[in-house]
Scaffold this motif. Structure first.
Motif, PDB file in Angstrom:
ATOM      1  N   GLU A 170     -65.640 -45.898  -5.854  1.00  0.00           N
ATOM      2  CA  GLU A 170     -64.548 -45.015  -5.453  1.00  0.00           C
ATOM      3  C   GLU A 170     -64.858 -44.370  -4.100  1.00  0.00           C
ATOM      4  OE1 GLU A 170     -62.005 -43.228  -8.362  1.00  0.00           O
ATOM      5  OE2 GLU A 170     -61.821 -45.397  -8.281  1.00  0.00           O
ATOM      6  N   ALA A 171     -66.091 -43.935  -3.923  1.00  0.00           N
ATOM      7  CA  ALA A 171     -66.480 -43.295  -2.659  1.00  0.00           C
ATOM      8  C   ALA A 171     -66.330 -44.263  -1.487  1.00  0.00           C
ATOM      9  CB  ALA A 171     -67.920 -42.782  -2.750  1.00  0.00           C
ATOM     10  N   LEU A 172     -66.802 -45.493  -1.666  1.00  0.00           N
ATOM     11  CA  LEU A 172     -66.692 -46.495  -0.603  1.00  0.00           C
ATOM     12  C   LEU A 172     -65.236 -46.831  -0.311  1.00  0.00           C
ATOM     13  CD1 LEU A 172     -69.651 -48.827  -1.603  1.00  0.00           C
ATOM     14  CD2 LEU A 172     -69.496 -47.420   0.459  1.00  0.00           C
ATOM     15  N   PHE A 173     -64.426 -46.923  -1.361  1.00  0.00           N
ATOM     16  CA  PHE A 173     -63.000 -47.208  -1.150  1.00  0.00           C
ATOM     17  C   PHE A 173     -62.348 -46.087  -0.355  1.00  0.00           C
ATOM     18  CE2 PHE A 173     -58.559 -46.798  -2.444  1.00  0.00           C
ATOM     19  CZ  PHE A 173     -58.075 -48.073  -2.132  1.00  0.00           C
ATOM     20  N   LEU A 174     -62.705 -44.857  -0.660  1.00  0.00           N
ATOM     21  CA  LEU A 174     -62.090 -43.710   0.001  1.00  0.00           C
ATOM     22  C   LEU A 174     -62.454 -43.614   1.481  1.00  0.00           C
ATOM     23  CD1 LEU A 174     -62.523 -41.148  -2.894  1.00  0.00           C
ATOM     24  CD2 LEU A 174     -60.336 -41.850  -1.891  1.00  0.00           C
ATOM     25  N   THR A 175     -63.553 -44.256   1.905  1.00  0.00           N
ATOM     26  CA  THR A 175     -63.898 -44.245   3.327  1.00  0.00           C
ATOM     27  C   THR A 175     -62.857 -44.983   4.159  1.00  0.00           C
ATOM     28  OG1 THR A 175     -65.263 -46.247   3.133  1.00  0.00           O
ATOM     29  CG2 THR A 175     -66.375 -44.114   2.859  1.00  0.00           C
ATOM     30  N   ASN A 176     -62.015 -45.799   3.520  1.00  0.00           N
ATOM     31  CA  ASN A 176     -60.940 -46.479   4.244  1.00  0.00           C
ATOM     32  C   ASN A 176     -59.870 -45.500   4.718  1.00  0.00           C
ATOM     33  OD1 ASN A 176     -61.915 -49.171   3.867  1.00  0.00           O
ATOM     34  ND2 ASN A 176     -61.248 -49.056   1.738  1.00  0.00           N
TER      35      ASN A 176
END
Length: 324
Positions: free
Chosen positions: A160-166
């Motif tokens: 989720e954290a990595l996705f939110l960096t988008n």
């Protein structure tokens, strides 16, 4: 005790359940759908939905109300009840509702969904749908250029954290331990991402923000050793401590895996019991999206229709005893 028989009993009223009902009704199978304890499922606690095809933006409760209306208009009988127990040991399958009504069915479609695990904080509950979410894929788009916080330390949290960096300008992962449980490759990506910071050995103690209109402005996190409070400004909070499939009803009767998700045959909604089908988040621990749930609801109804047709043919072909 009142009793109701149906060819197809659908348990659950999210996108999977209502889609299954539409297809089963169009097949003239006159399904009965039992809505459950939360009619409409998880989308009823979601505000804006921007990833439902055909709607650039729709309110979650409105979308589910439309699905319910559609299912009714094509002939589904929708019952406001909660199934307490079900017997899948023989056909017809039998179920008992909280209302005292009993049901029997030649086929069953399970669409009871899953629920995100929450921390149980009063402030978390107060801002659900207004800055507190359990689905980055659903709500990440709303945080373009903003600061967000993710709670958790497993694969779900890191993904989720990595996705939110988008979208977000900054992502802070808060974890109550000093190491993550996530896979090493995910940890490597997280630690090397310039937008991500990790706050170790802390747990979320409070979400705060404005009340009118409601919106998150920050969080307070407590050091698990010293009890010291760290205040972080943010616009969104994502609780990523896992999901729990609503499979208690059938966990001792159907094959499950990954903590209770119902196992289905690859490329199918067939469960370990012939005539019982599972669709949506109850069986999906990977995607957990409304559109994929709806697709599985369609599959379940088509497969149930074929199952009932094959059973009917077998009964017709069975030798009949002669009367002397």
């Amino acid at each position: 005790m009142a009793h109701k028989h149906t060819k197809i009993l659908i348990i659950g009223s999210g996108p999977a359940g209502y889609t299954a009902a539409v297809y089963a009704s169009r097949a003239m199978l006159q399904p009965v759908l039992v809505q459950g304890i939360q009619p409409g499922g998880q989308l009823t606690i979601t505000t804006e939905v921007e990833n439902w095809p055909g709607d650039s933006m729709v309110q979650g409760p409105e979308l589910m109300a439309r699905m319910e209306t559609h299912a009714r208009e094509v002939g589904t009988e929708i019952v406001s009840d909660y199934i307490q127990s079900i017997d899948l040991s023989h056909r017809p399958f039998t179920a008992t509702g909280d209302s005292g009504l009993t049901y029997s069915a030649d086929a069953v479609i399970l669409a009871t969904g899953a629920q995100a695990r929450w921390l149980g904080l009063p402030s978390e509950e107060a801002f659900k749908g207004f800055g507190v979410s359990a689905c980055a894929t659903c709500d990440g788009f709303f945080y373009r250029g903003k600061q967000v916080v993710v709670i958790g330390g497993g694969n779900t949290a890191v993904e989720e954290a990595l996705f939110l960096t988008n979208f977000a300008a900054k992502v802070t992962l808060i974890h109550r331990r000093d190491t993550l449980r996530a896979e090493k490759i995910l940890q490597h990506r997280l630690f090397n991402h310039p937008k991500v910071e990790v706050l170790w050995n802390h747990e979320l103690s409070e979400v705060f923000g404005s009340r009118n209109p409601p919106g998150v402005q920050g969080v307070r996190a407590k050091d698990v050793s010293s009890g010291a409070i760290t205040e972080l400004p943010c616009d969104g909070v994502f609780i990523a401590i896992g999901h729990a499939p609503a499979s208690e009803l059938v966990r001792d009767q159907l094959e499950t895996h990954h903590g209770g998700y119902v196992v289905t045959r690859p490329g199918s909604t067939e469960t370990s019991v012939p005539g019982v089908f599972a669709a949506g988040d109850l069986t999906d621990h990977v995607y957990r999206q409304a559109v994929t749930s709806a697709g599985m609801g369609c599959m379940a109804a088509l497969e149930a229709e074929r199952f009932l047709a094959s059973v009917s043919e077998d009964e017709e072909d069975a030798p009949r005893s002669r009367v002397a």
